[in-house]
Design a protein around this motif. Structure first.
Motif, PDB file in Angstrom:
ATOM      1  N   MET A   1      -8.538 -21.002 -31.390  1.00 20.79           N
ATOM      2  CA  MET A   1      -7.852 -21.972 -32.215  1.00 20.79           C
ATOM      3  C   MET A   1      -6.784 -22.655 -31.365  1.00 20.79           C
ATOM      4  SD  MET A   1      -5.602 -21.475 -35.710  1.00 20.79           S
ATOM      5  CE  MET A   1      -5.339 -19.774 -35.380  1.00 20.79           C
ATOM      6  N   LYS A   2      -6.730 -23.953 -31.453  1.00 21.41           N
ATOM      7  CA  LYS A   2      -5.756 -24.747 -30.721  1.00 21.41           C
ATOM      8  C   LYS A   2      -4.511 -24.942 -31.597  1.00 21.41           C
ATOM      9  CE  LYS A   2      -5.849 -28.981 -28.061  1.00 21.41           C
ATOM     10  NZ  LYS A   2      -6.642 -30.221 -27.901  1.00 21.41           N
ATOM     11  N   THR A   3      -3.341 -24.695 -30.999  1.00 23.53           N
ATOM     12  CA  THR A   3      -2.080 -24.779 -31.730  1.00 23.53           C
ATOM     13  C   THR A   3      -1.091 -25.639 -30.959  1.00 23.53           C
ATOM     14  OG1 THR A   3      -2.438 -22.551 -32.592  1.00 23.53           O
ATOM     15  CG2 THR A   3      -0.200 -23.415 -32.710  1.00 23.53           C
ATOM     16  N   TYR A   4      -0.404 -26.524 -31.683  1.00 26.41           N
ATOM     17  CA  TYR A   4       0.707 -27.284 -31.114  1.00 26.41           C
ATOM     18  C   TYR A   4       2.003 -26.706 -31.655  1.00 26.41           C
ATOM     19  CZ  TYR A   4      -2.004 -31.355 -29.364  1.00 26.41           C
ATOM     20  OH  TYR A   4      -2.850 -32.205 -28.695  1.00 26.41           O
ATOM     21  N   LEU A   5       2.980 -26.564 -30.791  1.00 26.53           N
ATOM     22  CA  LEU A   5       4.326 -26.154 -31.165  1.00 26.53           C
ATOM     23  C   LEU A   5       5.258 -27.257 -30.697  1.00 26.53           C
ATOM     24  CD1 LEU A   5       6.481 -24.178 -32.126  1.00 26.53           C
ATOM     25  CD2 LEU A   5       6.191 -22.920 -29.981  1.00 26.53           C
ATOM     26  N   ILE A   6       5.855 -27.974 -31.651  1.00 23.84           N
ATOM     27  CA  ILE A   6       6.669 -29.145 -31.345  1.00 23.84           C
ATOM     28  C   ILE A   6       8.108 -28.869 -31.756  1.00 23.84           C
ATOM     29  CG2 ILE A   6       6.953 -31.631 -31.673  1.00 23.84           C
ATOM     30  CD1 ILE A   6       3.999 -31.629 -32.739  1.00 23.84           C
ATOM     31  N   ASP A   7       8.988 -28.729 -30.764  1.00 25.24           N
ATOM     32  CA  ASP A   7      10.392 -28.409 -31.030  1.00 25.24           C
ATOM     33  C   ASP A   7      11.193 -28.727 -29.777  1.00 25.24           C
ATOM     34  OD1 ASP A   7      12.867 -27.269 -31.775  1.00 25.24           O
ATOM     35  OD2 ASP A   7      11.875 -25.619 -32.834  1.00 25.24           O
ATOM     36  N   ASP A   8      12.351 -29.340 -29.940  1.00 24.67           N
ATOM     37  CA  ASP A   8      13.186 -29.674 -28.783  1.00 24.67           C
ATOM     38  C   ASP A   8      14.136 -28.537 -28.390  1.00 24.67           C
ATOM     39  OD1 ASP A   8      14.645 -30.123 -31.172  1.00 24.67           O
ATOM     40  OD2 ASP A   8      16.053 -31.413 -30.108  1.00 24.67           O
ATOM     41  N   ASP A   9      14.155 -27.464 -29.147  1.00 25.28           N
ATOM     42  CA  ASP A   9      15.003 -26.307 -28.854  1.00 25.28           C
ATOM     43  C   ASP A   9      14.183 -25.320 -28.015  1.00 25.28           C
ATOM     44  OD1 ASP A   9      16.345 -23.851 -28.872  1.00 25.28           O
ATOM     45  OD2 ASP A   9      16.984 -24.043 -30.955  1.00 25.28           O
ATOM     46  N   GLN A  10      14.505 -25.256 -26.710  1.00 27.74           N
ATOM     47  CA  GLN A  10      13.700 -24.440 -25.793  1.00 27.74           C
ATOM     48  C   GLN A  10      13.710 -22.948 -26.149  1.00 27.74           C
ATOM     49  OE1 GLN A  10      11.477 -25.573 -23.561  1.00 27.74           O
ATOM     50  NE2 GLN A  10      12.018 -27.504 -24.542  1.00 27.74           N
ATOM     51  N   LEU A  11      14.833 -22.443 -26.654  1.00 30.40           N
ATOM     52  CA  LEU A  11      14.884 -21.045 -27.059  1.00 30.40           C
ATOM     53  C   LEU A  11      13.963 -20.797 -28.253  1.00 30.40           C
ATOM     54  CD1 LEU A  11      15.973 -18.195 -26.792  1.00 30.40           C
ATOM     55  CD2 LEU A  11      17.929 -18.889 -28.211  1.00 30.40           C
ATOM     56  N   ALA A  12      13.995 -21.690 -29.224  1.00 28.58           N
ATOM     57  CA  ALA A  12      13.119 -21.566 -30.392  1.00 28.58           C
ATOM     58  C   ALA A  12      11.655 -21.639 -29.970  1.00 28.58           C
ATOM     59  CB  ALA A  12      13.438 -22.649 -31.414  1.00 28.58           C
ATOM     60  N   VAL A  13      11.335 -22.526 -29.034  1.00 27.04           N
ATOM     61  CA  VAL A  13       9.964 -22.645 -28.531  1.00 27.04           C
ATOM     62  C   VAL A  13       9.540 -21.336 -27.875  1.00 27.04           C
ATOM     63  CG1 VAL A  13       8.495 -23.765 -26.789  1.00 27.04           C
ATOM     64  CG2 VAL A  13       9.980 -25.144 -28.255  1.00 27.04           C
ATOM     65  N   TYR A  14      10.392 -20.807 -27.020  1.00 30.26           N
ATOM     66  CA  TYR A  14      10.081 -19.561 -26.322  1.00 30.26           C
ATOM     67  C   TYR A  14       9.823 -18.416 -27.313  1.00 30.26           C
ATOM     68  CZ  TYR A  14      10.594 -15.360 -23.528  1.00 30.26           C
ATOM     69  OH  TYR A  14      10.387 -14.136 -22.959  1.00 30.26           O
ATOM     70  N   LEU A  15      10.742 -18.247 -28.267  1.00 29.31           N
ATOM     71  CA  LEU A  15      10.616 -17.155 -29.232  1.00 29.31           C
ATOM     72  C   LEU A  15       9.375 -17.313 -30.116  1.00 29.31           C
ATOM     73  CD1 LEU A  15      14.361 -16.759 -30.254  1.00 29.31           C
ATOM     74  CD2 LEU A  15      13.020 -15.271 -28.735  1.00 29.31           C
ATOM     75  N   THR A  16       9.132 -18.526 -30.580  1.00 30.87           N
ATOM     76  CA  THR A  16       7.967 -18.765 -31.441  1.00 30.87           C
ATOM     77  C   THR A  16       6.675 -18.565 -30.663  1.00 30.87           C
ATOM     78  OG1 THR A  16       9.241 -20.330 -32.775  1.00 30.87           O
ATOM     79  CG2 THR A  16       6.841 -20.414 -32.994  1.00 30.87           C
TER      80      THR A  16
ATOM     81  N   GLN B   1       6.202 -16.662 -28.052  1.00 31.28           N
ATOM     82  CA  GLN B   1       6.020 -15.229 -27.806  1.00 31.28           C
ATOM     83  C   GLN B   1       5.491 -14.522 -29.057  1.00 31.28           C
ATOM     84  OE1 GLN B   1       6.155 -13.834 -24.747  1.00 31.28           O
ATOM     85  NE2 GLN B   1       6.460 -15.968 -24.177  1.00 31.28           N
ATOM     86  N   LEU B   2       6.011 -14.898 -30.216  1.00 28.51           N
ATOM     87  CA  LEU B   2       5.551 -14.300 -31.471  1.00 28.51           C
ATOM     88  C   LEU B   2       4.088 -14.665 -31.746  1.00 28.51           C
ATOM     89  CD1 LEU B   2       6.181 -12.661 -34.003  1.00 28.51           C
ATOM     90  CD2 LEU B   2       7.005 -14.776 -35.056  1.00 28.51           C
ATOM     91  N   LEU B   3       3.727 -15.916 -31.511  1.00 32.53           N
ATOM     92  CA  LEU B   3       2.336 -16.340 -31.720  1.00 32.53           C
ATOM     93  C   LEU B   3       1.391 -15.559 -30.809  1.00 32.53           C
ATOM     94  CD1 LEU B   3       2.803 -20.212 -32.020  1.00 32.53           C
ATOM     95  CD2 LEU B   3       2.266 -18.616 -33.869  1.00 32.53           C
ATOM     96  N   ARG B   4       1.813 -15.343 -29.576  1.00 35.20           N
ATOM     97  CA  ARG B   4       0.986 -14.572 -28.635  1.00 35.20           C
ATOM     98  C   ARG B   4       0.915 -13.098 -29.051  1.00 35.20           C
ATOM     99  NH1 ARG B   4      -0.502 -17.954 -24.849  1.00 35.20           N
ATOM    100  NH2 ARG B   4       0.850 -19.631 -24.134  1.00 35.20           N
ATOM    101  N   ALA B   5       2.050 -12.533 -29.467  1.00 37.65           N
ATOM    102  CA  ALA B   5       2.088 -11.125 -29.883  1.00 37.65           C
ATOM    103  C   ALA B   5       1.184 -10.890 -31.097  1.00 37.65           C
ATOM    104  CB  ALA B   5       3.519 -10.700 -30.199  1.00 37.65           C
ATOM    105  N   GLU B   6       1.099 -11.874 -31.976  1.00 35.02           N
ATOM    106  CA  GLU B   6       0.266 -11.759 -33.182  1.00 35.02           C
ATOM    107  C   GLU B   6      -1.170 -12.224 -32.932  1.00 35.02           C
ATOM    108  OE1 GLU B   6       0.950 -10.395 -36.103  1.00 35.02           O
ATOM    109  OE2 GLU B   6       2.969  -9.860 -35.426  1.00 35.02           O
ATOM    110  N   ASP B   7      -1.479 -12.576 -31.676  1.00 37.89           N
ATOM    111  CA  ASP B   7      -2.809 -13.050 -31.309  1.00 37.89           C
ATOM    112  C   ASP B   7      -3.247 -14.196 -32.228  1.00 37.89           C
ATOM    113  OD1 ASP B   7      -5.004 -12.987 -29.601  1.00 37.89           O
ATOM    114  OD2 ASP B   7      -6.145 -11.650 -30.924  1.00 37.89           O
ATOM    115  N   PHE B   8      -2.313 -15.115 -32.449  1.00 32.94           N
ATOM    116  CA  PHE B   8      -2.530 -16.209 -33.391  1.00 32.94           C
ATOM    117  C   PHE B   8      -3.491 -17.261 -32.844  1.00 32.94           C
ATOM    118  CE2 PHE B   8      -1.409 -20.334 -35.241  1.00 32.94           C
ATOM    119  CZ  PHE B   8      -1.524 -20.050 -36.592  1.00 32.94           C
ATOM    120  N   SER B   9      -3.356 -17.563 -31.550  1.00 35.43           N
ATOM    121  CA  SER B   9      -4.094 -18.683 -30.986  1.00 35.43           C
ATOM    122  C   SER B   9      -4.454 -18.402 -29.535  1.00 35.43           C
ATOM    123  CB  SER B   9      -3.218 -19.940 -31.064  1.00 35.43           C
ATOM    124  OG  SER B   9      -3.837 -21.031 -30.436  1.00 35.43           O
TER     125      SER B   9
END
Length: 137
Positions: free
Chosen positions: A1-16, A18-26
């Motif tokens: 599954m292809k996922t886009y994460l669009i956010d200008d906050d680099q910390l929020a991008v990093y944390l989100t 990492q969570l998506l990868r940990a949950e094997d989301f995409s």
């Protein structure tokens, strides 16, 4: 599954991310620091290559989340049912929730930070079967 994460906050991008990868989301996560960059990529790749899920921050400079959604309006018929947008926001304003319901491509509004339970809920809605139900956090 292809996922886009669009956010200008680099910390929020990093944390989100990492969570998506940990949950094997995409198996394919593309991050964008601006909505304009994401829009250009989406339109440049063609609608056939559109992501299945987009996590979209609302408050960004130059092009905010609402403007991104407005720019997708001409492509709505093709994206509907194939691309599910989840708004990520730190705002508690009810106006954002109400406004998000005006966009057919928006599948839900999630308050930051997103957590594992919300990721699993989205995954369950994307599994084959009846159409995904909206997630209104």
């Amino acid at each position: 599954m292809k996922t886009y994460l669009i956010d200008d906050d680099q910390l929020a991008v990093y944390l989100t991310e990492q969570l998506l990868r940990a949950e094997d989301f995409s198996n394919s996560i593309h991050t964008f620091g601006s909505a304009r960059e994401a829009l250009n990529t989406l339109l440049g790749e063609g609608q056939e290559a559109a992501p299945q899920v987009v996590f979209l921050d609302l408050n960004m400079p130059l092009m905010n989340g609402w403007q991104f959604l407005d720019a997708l309006h001409p492509y709505k018929a093709h994206l509907l049912g194939r691309c599910f947008i989840y708004i990520l926001t730190s705002s508690l304003a009810l106006a954002d929730l109400e406004k998000s319901r005006q966009y057919d491509l928006v599948a839900g509004l999630i308050h930051k930070p997103i957590d594992s339970g919300e990721i699993r809920a989205i995954q369950s809605r994307l599994l084959p079967g009846p159409g995904p139900a909206a997630l209104w956090a």
